[in-house]
Design a protein around this motif. Structure first.
Motif, short mmCIF file in Angstrom:
data_model
loop_
_atom_site.label_atom_id
_atom_site.label_comp_id
_atom_site.label_asym_id
_atom_site.label_seq_id
_atom_site.Cartn_x
_atom_site.Cartn_y
_atom_site.Cartn_z
N ARG A 99 1.99 2.55 22.05
CA ARG A 99 2.07 1.82 20.79
C ARG A 99 1.42 2.64 19.69
NH1 ARG A 99 3.24 -3.67 21.36
NH2 ARG A 99 3.53 -3.47 19.11
N LEU A 100 1.63 2.21 18.45
CA LEU A 100 1.20 2.96 17.27
C LEU A 100 -0.28 3.36 17.27
CD1 LEU A 100 2.01 4.20 14.57
CD2 LEU A 100 1.60 1.97 13.53
N PRO A 101 -1.22 2.49 17.63
CA PRO A 101 -2.63 2.93 17.60
C PRO A 101 -2.89 4.15 18.50
CG PRO A 101 -2.52 0.55 17.73
CD PRO A 101 -1.12 1.06 17.94
N ARG A 102 -2.26 4.21 19.65
CA ARG A 102 -2.43 5.35 20.56
C ARG A 102 -1.79 6.60 19.97
NH1 ARG A 102 -4.94 8.48 23.77
NH2 ARG A 102 -3.79 9.27 25.54
N VAL A 103 -0.60 6.46 19.38
CA VAL A 103 0.08 7.61 18.76
C VAL A 103 -0.75 8.13 17.59
CG1 VAL A 103 2.17 8.36 17.54
CG2 VAL A 103 2.36 6.83 19.52
N ARG A 104 -1.32 7.23 16.81
CA ARG A 104 -2.19 7.63 15.71
C ARG A 104 -3.40 8.40 16.23
NH1 ARG A 104 -4.20 3.15 12.17
NH2 ARG A 104 -4.90 4.96 11.00
N ALA A 105 -4.00 7.91 17.30
CA ALA A 105 -5.17 8.58 17.87
C ALA A 105 -4.81 9.96 18.40
CB ALA A 105 -5.77 7.73 18.99
N ARG A 106 -3.65 10.09 19.03
CA ARG A 106 -3.25 11.37 19.61
C ARG A 106 -2.89 12.40 18.56
NH1 ARG A 106 1.00 11.21 24.12
NH2 ARG A 106 0.23 13.32 24.32
N THR A 107 -2.31 11.98 17.44
CA THR A 107 -1.85 12.92 16.42
C THR A 107 -2.83 13.11 15.27
OG1 THR A 107 -0.69 11.20 15.17
CG2 THR A 107 0.57 12.36 16.89
N GLY A 108 -3.67 12.12 15.04
CA GLY A 108 -4.57 12.17 13.89
C GLY A 108 -3.88 11.77 12.60
N PHE A 109 -2.64 11.28 12.68
CA PHE A 109 -1.89 10.87 11.50
C PHE A 109 -2.09 9.39 11.21
CE2 PHE A 109 1.58 14.20 12.54
CZ PHE A 109 0.90 15.18 11.83
N SER A 110 -1.96 9.06 9.95
CA SER A 110 -1.96 7.65 9.56
C SER A 110 -0.58 7.06 9.89
CB SER A 110 -2.20 7.52 8.06
OG SER A 110 -1.10 8.07 7.33
N ARG A 111 -0.50 5.74 9.82
CA ARG A 111 0.78 5.07 10.07
C ARG A 111 1.84 5.57 9.10
NH1 ARG A 111 3.85 1.19 8.00
NH2 ARG A 111 4.86 -0.31 9.37
N SER A 112 1.48 5.65 7.82
CA SER A 112 2.47 6.07 6.81
C SER A 112 2.91 7.51 7.04
CB SER A 112 1.93 5.88 5.40
OG SER A 112 0.74 6.60 5.22
N GLU A 113 2.02 8.38 7.47
CA GLU A 113 2.39 9.77 7.72
C GLU A 113 3.33 9.88 8.92
OE1 GLU A 113 2.79 13.85 7.20
OE2 GLU A 113 2.11 12.29 5.84
N ILE A 114 3.09 9.08 9.95
CA ILE A 114 3.99 9.08 11.11
C ILE A 114 5.40 8.69 10.67
CG2 ILE A 114 4.55 7.86 13.26
CD1 ILE A 114 1.47 7.85 13.79
N TYR A 115 5.51 7.60 9.93
CA TYR A 115 6.83 7.14 9.49
C TYR A 115 7.46 8.08 8.47
CZ TYR A 115 6.56 3.03 12.37
OH TYR A 115 6.50 2.20 13.46
N ARG A 116 6.66 8.74 7.66
CA ARG A 116 7.18 9.74 6.72
C ARG A 116 7.80 10.90 7.50
NH1 ARG A 116 2.59 10.69 4.09
NH2 ARG A 116 2.91 8.87 2.80
N ARG A 117 7.12 11.35 8.56
CA ARG A 117 7.64 12.46 9.37
C ARG A 117 8.86 12.04 10.18
NH1 ARG A 117 3.99 17.02 10.50
NH2 ARG A 117 2.37 16.93 8.92
N ILE A 118 8.92 10.79 10.62
CA ILE A 118 10.12 10.29 11.31
C ILE A 118 11.30 10.35 10.35
CG2 ILE A 118 11.24 8.23 12.25
CD1 ILE A 118 8.44 7.46 13.37
N ALA A 119 11.11 9.89 9.12
CA ALA A 119 12.18 9.90 8.11
C ALA A 119 12.64 11.32 7.80
CB ALA A 119 11.71 9.19 6.84
N ALA A 120 11.72 12.27 7.85
CA ALA A 120 12.05 13.67 7.57
C ALA A 120 12.65 14.37 8.80
CB ALA A 120 10.80 14.41 7.11
N PRO B 192 9.12 12.29 16.65
CA PRO B 192 9.97 11.46 17.52
C PRO B 192 10.15 10.04 16.99
CG PRO B 192 8.33 12.62 18.82
CD PRO B 192 7.97 12.84 17.40
N GLN B 193 11.34 9.51 17.17
CA GLN B 193 11.64 8.14 16.79
C GLN B 193 11.03 7.17 17.79
OE1 GLN B 193 14.54 6.73 14.76
NE2 GLN B 193 14.75 8.59 13.56
N PRO B 194 10.59 6.00 17.33
CA PRO B 194 10.08 5.00 18.26
C PRO B 194 11.22 4.31 19.00
CG PRO B 194 10.04 4.15 16.03
CD PRO B 194 10.47 5.58 15.93
N VAL B 195 10.87 3.67 20.10
CA VAL B 195 11.79 2.85 20.87
C VAL B 195 11.54 1.41 20.46
CG1 VAL B 195 12.40 2.09 23.20
CG2 VAL B 195 11.67 4.46 22.81
#
Length: 76
Positions: A17-38, A42-45
Protein backbone atom coordinates in the motif's frame (compact mmCIF):
# COMPACT_ATOMS: atom_id res chain seq x y z
CA UNK A 1 -5.51 -19.49 14.83
CA UNK A 2 -1.79 -19.40 14.09
CA UNK A 3 0.20 -16.58 12.62
CA UNK A 4 2.82 -17.39 9.99
CA UNK A 5 5.81 -15.15 10.71
CA UNK A 6 8.12 -16.61 8.07
CA UNK A 7 9.47 -14.27 5.43
CA UNK A 8 7.87 -14.52 1.99
CA UNK A 9 9.81 -16.40 -0.62
CA UNK A 10 11.99 -14.32 -2.93
CA UNK A 11 10.01 -13.15 -5.94
CA UNK A 12 6.67 -13.78 -4.23
CA UNK A 13 3.82 -11.49 -5.17
CA UNK A 14 3.35 -8.95 -2.41
CA UNK A 15 1.10 -5.95 -2.80
CA UNK A 16 2.27 -2.86 -0.95
CA UNK A 17 0.00 0.00 0.00
CA UNK A 18 0.98 3.65 -0.41
CA UNK A 19 2.59 4.19 3.04
CA UNK A 20 5.04 1.33 2.39
CA UNK A 21 5.81 2.56 -1.14
CA UNK A 22 6.42 6.05 0.25
CA UNK A 23 8.78 4.63 2.88
CA UNK A 24 10.69 2.57 0.32
CA UNK A 25 11.13 5.40 -2.21
CA UNK A 26 11.29 8.46 0.02
CA UNK A 27 8.71 10.16 -2.24
CA UNK A 28 5.61 11.98 -1.15
CA UNK A 29 2.21 10.81 -2.34
CA UNK A 30 2.02 13.63 -4.89
CA UNK A 31 5.49 12.84 -6.26
CA UNK A 32 4.60 9.17 -6.71
CA UNK A 33 1.47 10.06 -8.68
CA UNK A 34 3.34 12.74 -10.65
CA UNK A 35 5.91 10.12 -11.72
CA UNK A 36 3.16 7.63 -12.59
CA UNK A 37 1.56 10.26 -14.85
CA UNK A 38 4.95 10.91 -16.47
CA UNK A 39 5.44 7.16 -17.06
CA UNK A 40 8.44 7.03 -14.71
CA UNK A 41 6.99 4.89 -11.92
CA UNK A 42 5.00 1.64 -11.77
CA UNK A 43 1.22 1.89 -11.93
CA UNK A 44 -0.78 0.74 -8.92
CA UNK A 45 -3.12 -2.24 -8.98
CA UNK A 46 -6.73 -1.29 -8.26
CA UNK A 47 -7.98 -3.46 -5.39
CA UNK A 48 -11.38 -1.89 -5.00
CA UNK A 49 -13.24 1.34 -5.44
CA UNK A 50 -10.98 3.22 -3.02
CA UNK A 51 -7.99 0.94 -2.57
CA UNK A 52 -4.82 0.53 -4.61
CA UNK A 53 -1.49 -1.19 -4.06
CA UNK A 54 1.75 -1.76 -5.92
CA UNK A 55 3.40 -5.02 -6.89
CA UNK A 56 6.53 -5.09 -4.72
CA UNK A 57 8.51 -6.73 -7.54
CA UNK A 58 7.80 -3.75 -9.80
CA UNK A 59 8.95 -1.37 -7.07
CA UNK A 60 12.09 -3.50 -6.60
CA UNK A 61 12.82 -3.29 -10.35
CA UNK A 62 12.22 0.47 -10.35
CA UNK A 63 14.65 0.94 -7.45
CA UNK A 64 17.22 -1.31 -9.17
CA UNK A 65 16.90 0.73 -12.37
CA UNK A 66 17.53 3.96 -10.44
CA UNK A 67 20.69 2.46 -8.94
CA UNK A 68 21.83 1.24 -12.37
CA UNK A 69 21.25 4.70 -13.87
CA UNK A 70 23.29 6.26 -11.07
CA UNK A 71 26.13 3.79 -11.58
CA UNK A 72 26.11 4.24 -15.36
CA UNK A 73 26.27 8.02 -14.93
CA UNK A 74 29.18 7.68 -12.50
CA UNK A 75 31.06 5.37 -14.91
CA UNK A 76 30.64 7.76 -17.85
Amino acid sequence: MTCDTTAPETGALILERLPRVRARTGFSRSEIYRRIAAGDFPQPVKLGERASAWDSREIDRWITSRIAARDAKAAA
